[in-house]
Scaffold this motif. Structure first.
Motif, PDB file in Angstrom:
ATOM      1  N   ARG A 266      -7.213  -2.712  -4.328  1.00 16.44           N
ATOM      2  CA  ARG A 266      -6.291  -1.570  -4.347  1.00 16.44           C
ATOM      3  C   ARG A 266      -6.657  -0.573  -3.253  1.00 16.44           C
ATOM      4  O   ARG A 266      -7.817  -0.201  -3.077  1.00 16.44           O
ATOM      5  N   PHE A 267      -5.646  -0.118  -2.538  1.00 17.65           N
ATOM      6  CA  PHE A 267      -5.786   0.858  -1.464  1.00 17.65           C
ATOM      7  C   PHE A 267      -6.364   2.166  -2.006  1.00 17.65           C
ATOM      8  O   PHE A 267      -5.909   2.673  -3.035  1.00 17.65           O
ATOM      9  N   ILE A 268      -7.367   2.698  -1.306  1.00  9.12           N
ATOM     10  CA  ILE A 268      -7.935   3.995  -1.710  1.00  9.12           C
ATOM     11  C   ILE A 268      -8.033   4.982  -0.556  1.00  9.12           C
ATOM     12  O   ILE A 268      -8.343   6.153  -0.755  1.00  9.12           O
TER      13      ILE A 268
ATOM     14  N   ALA B 295      -9.805  -0.490   0.884  1.00  9.71           N
ATOM     15  CA  ALA B 295      -9.435  -0.918  -0.464  1.00  9.71           C
ATOM     16  C   ALA B 295     -10.689  -1.251  -1.253  1.00  9.71           C
ATOM     17  O   ALA B 295     -11.721  -1.613  -0.681  1.00  9.71           O
TER      18      ALA B 295
ATOM     19  N   GLU C  37       3.049   3.012  -1.875  1.00  8.16           N
ATOM     20  CA  GLU C  37       3.056   4.031  -2.933  1.00  8.16           C
ATOM     21  C   GLU C  37       1.697   4.706  -3.092  1.00  8.16           C
ATOM     22  O   GLU C  37       1.612   5.915  -3.297  1.00  8.16           O
ATOM     23  N   ASP C  38       0.625   3.935  -2.977  1.00  8.71           N
ATOM     24  CA  ASP C  38      -0.716   4.539  -3.049  1.00  8.71           C
ATOM     25  C   ASP C  38      -0.975   5.416  -1.827  1.00  8.71           C
ATOM     26  O   ASP C  38      -1.608   6.473  -1.933  1.00  8.71           O
ATOM     27  N   LEU C  39      -0.483   5.001  -0.675  1.00 11.51           N
ATOM     28  CA  LEU C  39      -0.584   5.817   0.533  1.00 11.51           C
ATOM     29  C   LEU C  39       0.155   7.135   0.342  1.00 11.51           C
ATOM     30  O   LEU C  39      -0.367   8.200   0.659  1.00 11.51           O
ATOM     31  N   TYR C  40       1.361   7.074  -0.207  1.00 10.32           N
ATOM     32  CA  TYR C  40       2.140   8.289  -0.444  1.00 10.32           C
ATOM     33  C   TYR C  40       1.418   9.210  -1.442  1.00 10.32           C
ATOM     34  O   TYR C  40       1.351  10.423  -1.241  1.00 10.32           O
ATOM     35  N   ALA C  41       0.872   8.629  -2.498  1.00  7.01           N
ATOM     36  CA  ALA C  41       0.143   9.440  -3.489  1.00  7.01           C
ATOM     37  C   ALA C  41      -1.014  10.183  -2.828  1.00  7.01           C
ATOM     38  O   ALA C  41      -1.257  11.363  -3.123  1.00  7.01           O
ATOM     39  N   LEU C  42      -1.714   9.529  -1.932  1.00  7.89           N
ATOM     40  CA  LEU C  42      -2.826  10.161  -1.215  1.00  7.89           C
ATOM     41  C   LEU C  42      -2.322  11.253  -0.280  1.00  7.89           C
ATOM     42  O   LEU C  42      -2.772  12.395  -0.337  1.00  7.89           O
TER      43      LEU C  42
ATOM     44  N   ASN D 149      -0.784  14.580  -1.759  1.00  6.08           N
ATOM     45  CA  ASN D 149      -1.640  15.381  -2.635  1.00  6.08           C
ATOM     46  C   ASN D 149      -2.196  16.576  -1.862  1.00  6.08           C
ATOM     47  O   ASN D 149      -3.012  16.416  -0.952  1.00  6.08           O
TER      48      ASN D 149
ATOM     49  N   ASP E  83       0.815  -1.218   0.000  1.00  2.00           N
ATOM     50  CA  ASP E  83       0.000   0.000   0.000  1.00  2.00           C
ATOM     51  C   ASP E  83       0.848   1.268   0.000  1.00  2.00           C
ATOM     52  O   ASP E  83       0.323   2.365  -0.182  1.00  2.00           O
TER      53      ASP E  83
END
Length: 85
Positions: A74-76, A68, A20-25, A28, A18
């Protein structure tokens, strides 16, 4: 913590995948505009966050839950539940 299923979501423990998706969130600025901390600017925050998740669970102070999509897991997003004394 068990994984909870709804028709569209999974509520589950964080996975290392998770990150990279955590970092993207969390990096932002638009997403974080109403949050109580600034957007992340350093990827080292990923491991510190995940370590904090483990610590909360270990010491019984609460739990951070990954959210997810059930369709592809996928993590959201995430949420925190804290213990009250």
């Amino acid at each position: 913590m068990p994984t909870l299923h709804t028709d569209r979501l999974l509520l589950r423990p964080f996975l290392d995948a998770d990150g990279e998706d955590l970092y993207a969130l969390q990096s932002n600025a638009q997403v974080m505009r109403f949050w109580d901390s600034p957007p992340w600017t350093d990827r080292s925050r990923i491991e510190r966050f995940l370590a904090g998740c483990r610590q909360m669970s270990d010491d019984g102070s609460g739990v951070r839950i990954a959210v997810a999509r059930r369709s592809d897991e996928r993590f959201i997003g995430w949420c925190t539940l804290t213990a009250r004394s």
